[in-house]
Design an enzyme around this catalytic site. Structure first.
Site, PDB file in Angstrom:
ATOM      1  N   HIS A  55       0.874  -1.168   0.000  1.00 21.31           N
ATOM      2  CA  HIS A  55       0.000   0.000   0.000  1.00 21.31           C
ATOM      3  C   HIS A  55       0.912   1.219   0.000  1.00 21.31           C
ATOM      4  O   HIS A  55       1.858   1.287   0.771  1.00 21.31           O
ATOM      5  CB  HIS A  55      -0.881  -0.022   1.250  1.00 21.31           C
ATOM      6  CG  HIS A  55      -2.039   0.923   1.182  1.00 21.31           C
ATOM      7  ND1 HIS A  55      -1.876   2.279   1.240  1.00 21.31           N
ATOM      8  CD2 HIS A  55      -3.365   0.710   1.043  1.00 21.31           C
ATOM      9  CE1 HIS A  55      -3.068   2.858   1.153  1.00 21.31           C
ATOM     10  NE2 HIS A  55      -3.982   1.927   1.030  1.00 21.31           N
ATOM     11  N   ARG A  97      -6.631  10.239  -0.154  1.00 24.57           N
ATOM     12  CA  ARG A  97      -6.441  10.726  -1.523  1.00 24.57           C
ATOM     13  C   ARG A  97      -7.785  10.811  -2.246  1.00 24.57           C
ATOM     14  O   ARG A  97      -8.009  11.728  -3.024  1.00 24.57           O
ATOM     15  CB  ARG A  97      -5.467   9.813  -2.269  1.00 24.57           C
ATOM     16  CG  ARG A  97      -4.018  10.069  -1.844  1.00 24.57           C
ATOM     17  CD  ARG A  97      -3.071   9.008  -2.389  1.00 24.57           C
ATOM     18  NE  ARG A  97      -3.216   7.747  -1.662  1.00 24.57           N
ATOM     19  CZ  ARG A  97      -3.160   6.556  -2.234  1.00 24.57           C
ATOM     20  NH1 ARG A  97      -2.979   6.443  -3.524  1.00 24.57           N
ATOM     21  NH2 ARG A  97      -3.295   5.466  -1.503  1.00 24.57           N
TER      22      ARG A  97
END
Lengths: 611, 335, 253
Positions: A240, A260
């Protein structure tokens, strides 16, 4: 010393589900709904499995936030994200059924965030064409596991908490039982069963920097492997891009992609928004190429293209790594993730409450005012137990698998949000598969007491030694070895890792745990070393064979995707002599209607081509 | 003896009682604690042995912080108020000055005009202190109209969800602070009694009537607002006296405002205006409920602060009027 | 980096004692990190529960210097290196070993609560709820089941009334169901009689220790108490419902 098998505490079930995360719970609920006597083995307490850590959401083409979305677009995104290595049928089933499975959760009491008109809200995420993730703030996994748990306890499932499965028992070729022990007492336990559904999750603990907890030692993969099942796509371990990196003690803890998705941007030490420099050719047409366009997208302009921060995880992780290597990393060797300058504090606290909390408590950083420091962390295993896409059964009759411990669904790279929907869809399907299998069984199954004795003997060995290897130290050594099987790999490094694992094996046979078997973490650690080493070896060996860079697998000595590898999956199995056999497996030709969707352009899909 | 002397003496007495009360409370707690420690040596047969290094018993804890600080100050603070309020209510005098009426005495049902600093007769709702009341009035009690009405606000505060927290903690030690040994339920009946903790299911069942005291409290806000309004006319004579303003008027106008922040942040209020419903959307009624509920929620989150501020201010209002009436303070005003 | 002294309770259901350990503490460490360090260096068999290490799973509840806390969210820089840090298992539940308790009682309580029963969906199978309606419910659903509130609740901790009171965790679970806009189940009688809402004396220790900052008492238990009061302790409501139903029956006849 031999024991009488009858002296071991024994339970009889039609089906035993190993693992009580989202997939296991969903499978158990389905088994129970199919009137099977269902037992569920839970390594920790119920409701603590790693599903609770999932933050962003469950991907499903509900079409609430953007009505152009449908299962075909979801399927196409999944295949493209997986670099076309996904098992076609699995990706299809997943995309087709995800929406119904999410709605079903709502019927069981899940409370997802709402759109203005009152439907399940959906959030944008990396690799997904449209906002697609049904979510509850940034604690979607908790919402899902609690819903499944609270629904499940009223369905008559027998839940065996803090019980660790060690070995699958077979009657000839068929699964007939599970051998394990209670963590609390250290006593052994036997489950007689007609089928086993494996849902044990990943094996992140092989690596040092990981978002996984102590439980994720690859037990399920190892048990299936030892029982004769195959492991597929093991070279693909997902890093990740955004894990915490400071302070050291929290290194690896996940920072949701939702940051994000809600508009957070990545910056290097110069303050540059570097992701614009890393858009791969394949995604150029769908990705914004200027901050202005990205901003328009964030403001809700549906004609604008998505910001590059929402590229697939493999791309973002490698971009951060590259910035660090070129000397533009953050203070502690990562990148800066900035949401403070993008959204107002109230919005951040409402949409990302646990991120706010996590940084405030663990790093003393106020994310509504300051930038976060993030770096890649091992998060998910795309690879795992190979199953039949239709029934979820492995090559071992009676052994099913679903969730993260399964391979094939996500190909070379998983899209964020696809794991929560994966576990719902395949948990459900494996329950149906198990029912189908059990209804066709013709004879009663038995357990071989010699197998039980062997397993018991192996399990108590670390306690019976006078001295030997410290399991904690051995674990550290394995994690150091896995530095060569990290996000960026070389042939020489992988070979070095394989050799080192071979050298570690004799130490494993001399592992030693102090104390008694009652709630003894040292002993528990000792017993989980073998699964971890088998998974580590499978990853390293598969990665050495795949001579290209694709998705989560990056080889410095073989850059870029190679066409000849595009239709090959790598499969690992336990050879008769006990060694690990690695085979290249040529993929089936995709069904025409699926190939058409996967390779079509978006305009056709949005126009709703009917295939 | 003039008023000033009387005041000084009173203040000294209150201080002595408060400090003395605090010290005696501390001694009682300490004694009870050691008593309980002794009791532990003869545990009842069905008591589960304590593990994990925890000690059982009143105020036993492993906490190392100053956990006793909060129950002590809140306990003493409230005690001070109760003592002052009782003393002030007991006076039956000096509750009126110019156009100011002490909130402890509002509404004035009957007035005994003989007493110094009593309200003018036209401010009594039912006129002069009646003879029948004199006959049943305890002989040693002054004819104070406060006694007739103080029960209302008192009931509201005593059943309030915030006050309950504080007095169960500070006075009932149940528990004095979190993770600190609570008062054993058998403390009164001895270690061998099987008296079990009943919470608010038995003796304290009346706490469920909090909502009715809330209705009363709303009435009081109206009454005290009226008093504040009247204080703007000289002599409290609406439209007849000269319009003006004094420090006392400001104090008496702030008083109902603070009381309102406390009363409308009440948990029962929050429930009644909207909390009892599961849906806040759809109809206009639902949206009104939602907006009321949100406002009540905002106040409710500050309920403790409002409780203390309004309580202190009520006491202070009485104190100010009393001081003016006794001639110790000269009220600054436009008259 | 500095050396700290820890006093950790070691033992099982029959006996135990405090054992003192001294260990190095690095910058940014939490109590759980220190316990792990002690485990790997000095006490390999020391039992403790943990999973996520990020305050999301609620496994590592214990008492640090007498306060119920998640070990993974208790930063070491809140303690001076002069003070001895005492670590104990939760008090309310029976000890299994060292810092691990048997919390199975909690799982039994959850089964007492009648499950979610939704109203029927729209014809397209979807449900409509507005965000402002679910905000309240979502607060309770943040619960990570660490059971620190159960541990600190004096009804369970000191008075051992596990027989009549399910504890704060399950009061807010019931609240989450009761206030759910789609739910049609009536749990008011159950909340008073089986879950024991009257045993809570709202001293708010549950709210004080909640690592998820759920306002357990004010937003969960008190509204439930008020709903119980609506049903059982409000003569006005009781009278109006009686009269209105009487009028309805008369009108029908």
């Amino acid at each position: 010393m031999s024991i009488d098998i009858n002296e071991i505490e024994t339970f009889d079930h039609d089906v035993v589900v190993i693992g009580a995360g989202g997939a296991g719970l969903r499978a158990a609920i389905e088994c129970s709904a199919q009137s099977l006597n269902t037992g569920m083995i839970c390594k920790s307490l119920l409701g603590k499995a790693h599903t609770v850590m999932a933050e962003g959401g469950a991907a499903a083409s509900l079409g609430h936030t953007d009505d152009r979305d449908n299962w075909k677009v979801h399927f196409r995104d999944t295949m493209r994200g997986g670099k076309f290595l996904n098992q076609w049928r699995m990706a299809e089933l997943h995309a087709r059924h995800a929406a119904d499975r999410v709605r079903e959760l709502e019927e069981w009491g899940a409370v997802f965030d709402r759109t203005a008109d009152g439907y399940i809200n959906q959030r944008p995420f990396g690799g997904h064409r449209y906002p697609r993730l049904a979510h509850t703030g940034d604690r979607t996994g908790l919402e899902m596991i609690r819903t499944l748990q609270d629904h499940g306890i009223h369905q008559g499932i027998h839940i065996h908490q803090e019980c660790t499965a060690l070995k699958l028992l077979k009657d000839d070729a068929r699964i007939s039982g599970v051998f394990g022990y209670w963590r609390e007492t250290g006593r052994f336990v036997l489950f007689r069963t007609k089928a086993v559904i494996m849902s044990t999750g990943g094996a992140g603990k092989c690596w040092r920097v990981t978002s996984n907890s102590w439980e994720y030692t690859g037990d399920g993969m190892e048990m299936a492997y030892m029982a004769g099942a195959e492991l597929i796509d093991m070279e693909f371990a997902q890093f990740h891009p955004t894990g915490m990196i400071w302070p050291l003690s929290v290194r690896g803890i996940l920072v949701t992609e939702g940051v994000r998705g809600e508009g957070g941007v990545l910056q290097n030490s110069d303050g540059d928004r570097f992701m614009f420099n890393y858009t791969p050719e394949r995604f150029k047409e769908e990705t914004a190429d200027s901050p202005e366009e990205a901003q328009k997208w964030l403001d809700g302009d549906t004609s604008a293209r998505r910001p590059p921060e929402l590229l697939t995880r493999d791309v973002v992780a490698k971009a951060i790594l590259n910035e660090v290597e070129e000397g533009r990393g953050s203070e502690h060797g990562g990148a800066y993730l900035d949401i403070a300058s993008r959204r107002d504090p109230d919005y951040i606290k409402r949409k990302l409450p646990s991120m706010y909390h996590q940084f405030k408590e663990l790093a003393e950083v106020d994310i509504t005012k300051e930038r976060m420091e993030v770096g890649p962390t091992l998060h998910y295993m795309m690879g795992g137990i190979a199953v039949d896409g239709e029934t979820q059964m492995t090559s071992v009759p009676g052994l099913f698998a679903c969730g993260e411990c399964t391979g094939g669904m996500h190909g070379a790279n998983r899209l964020g949000g696809n794991s929560l929907s994966d576990l719902l869809v395949f948990g459900w399907l494996s329950g149906l598969g198990a029912k189908e299998y059990i209804s066709q069984l013709t004879r009663p199954l038995s357990i071989d007491s010699d197998d039980v004795e062997l397993a018991r003997h192996a399990a108590v060995a670390p306690l019976n030694r006078e001295g030997g290897e410290n399991p904690y130290v051995l674990h550290e050594e394995l994690q150091s070895i896995m530095n060569d099987v990290n996000i960026v790999r070389t042939g020489a490094g992988l070979q070095r890792a394989i050799d080192a694992i071979e050298e570690l094996k004799p130490k494993l046979d001399n592992i030693y745990a102090v104390g008694s078997s009652q709630y003894n973490p040292g002993w528990n650690q000792a017993l989980s070393m073998r699964p971890m080493m088998i998974v580590a070896e499978a990853v390293a060996r598969s990665a050495l064979i795949r001579e290209e860079s694709r998705g989560a697998h990056t080889r410095l000595d073989f850059e870029g995707e190679r066409e000849e590898w595009g239709n090959i999956n790598i499969v690992v199995r336990n050879a008769e002599d006990g060694s690990m056999e690695v085979e290249q497996f040529t993929r089936d030709v995709p069904p025409e209607h699926l190939a058409e969707i996967a390779y079509s352009n978006l305009d056709d899909l949005e126009g709703g081509i009917h295939v | 003896m003039d008023n000033a002397q009387l005041f000084v003496i009173t203040v000294v007495i209150i201080t002595l009682i408060t400090v003395g009360g605090g010290i005696s409370l501390a001694i009682v707690l300490y004694k009870a604690n050691s008593l309980m420690n002794k009791m532990k040596s003869v545990p009842a047969p069905d008591v589960i042995p304590e593990h994990g290094g925890h000690e059982a018993g009143l105020m036993e804890t492993t906490r190392t912080d100053r956990w006793w600080f909060e129950p002590t100050w809140t306990g003493l603070g409230f005690l001070c108020f109760v003592i002052y309020a009782n003393w002030a209510g007991f006076q039956g005098e000096h509750y009126w000055h110019g156009s100011y009426l002490s909130p402890f005495y509002s509404p004035v049902l009957f007035v005994d005009t003989v007493r110094v600093g009593a309200a003018p007769i036209e401010h009594a709702w039912f006129g002069l202190w009646p003879d029948w009341l004199r006959t049943i009035w305890p002989p040693f009690f002054p004819t104070s109209p406060a006694w007739l009405i103080l029960a209302g606000p008192l009931a509201f505060r005593l059943t309030c969800y915030y006050y309950r927290k504080f007095y169960y903690r500070a006075y009932f030690l149940n528990p004095a602070a979190c993770a600190v040994g609570a008062m054993p339920s058998n403390i009164l009946l001895g270690p061998n009694s099987d008296q079990k903790y009943k919470g608010e299911t038995a003796l304290f069942l009346f706490q469920n009537l909090h909502r009715f005291t809330w209705y009363l409290a709303v009435v009081y806000i109206g009454l005290l607002s009226w008093d504040g309004f009247l204080s703007l006319w000289e002599g409290g004579k609406l439209f007849k006296g000269e319009f003006g303003i004094g420090v006392g008027s400001i104090i008496l106008i702030i008083n109902p405002l603070l009381l309102a922040t406390y009363t409308f942040g009440c948990h029962s209020c929050r429930h009644l205006v909207g909390g009892r419903k599961n849906s806040f959307s759809g109809s206009i009624g639902a949206r009104i409920r939602f907006s009321l509920w949100k406002k009540a929620t905002w106040l409710n989150q500050r309920h403790m602060l409002c409780a203390w501020m309004s309580m202190i201010w009520v006491g202070f209002s009485d104190f100010y009027v009393r001081m003016c009436s006794m001639g110790i303070i000269n009220d600054i005003n436009t008259w | 980096m500095s050396k700290h002294t820890f006093r950790i309770w070691r033992g099982d259901s029959s006996s135990g004692e405090f054992v003192t350990y001294r260990t190095e503490v690095d910058e940014g460490m939490v109590v759980l990190d220190v316990l792990h360090r002690i485990q790997s260096e000095q006490a390999g068999d020391m039992a403790l529960r943990w999973n996520c290490k990020a305050g999301k799973c609620g496994s590592c509840g214990m008492e640090v210097n007498g306060k119920p806390r998640l070990a993974c969210m208790t930063r070491m820089n809140t303690y001076s290196d002069q003070e001895v840090i005492t670590v104990q298992p939760m008090r309310t539940f029976p000890v299994i070993k060292d810092l691990v308790c048997d919390v199975s009682w909690n799982y039994e309580q959850n089964k007492k609560i009648n499950p979610f029963r939704p109203s029927s969906a729209q014809s397209d199978g979807r449900y409509i709820m507005s965000q402002e309606d679910v905000d309240r419910v979502q607060e309770f659903r943040k619960c990570i089941e660490c059971y620190l509130c159960q541990d600190v609740c004096h009804v369970l901790r000191d008075h051992k009334r596990q027989d009549v009171f399910v504890g704060p965790r399950f009061m807010i679970r019931a609240a989450g169901l009761e206030m759910h806009p789609l739910d049609t189940e009536d749990r008011i009688g159950m909340i008073r009689d089986e879950l024991g809402s009257g045993y809570c004396n709202i001293t708010r220790c549950c709210t004080d220790v909640c690592p998820e900052n759920i306002t357990i008492t004010d937003n969960g238990i008190i509204p439930l108490k008020e709903r119980v009061a609506d049903r059982y302790y409000d003569p006005v409501i009781w009278l109006t419902t009686k009269i209105s139903s009487a009028i309805k029956t008369t009108l029908k006849n």
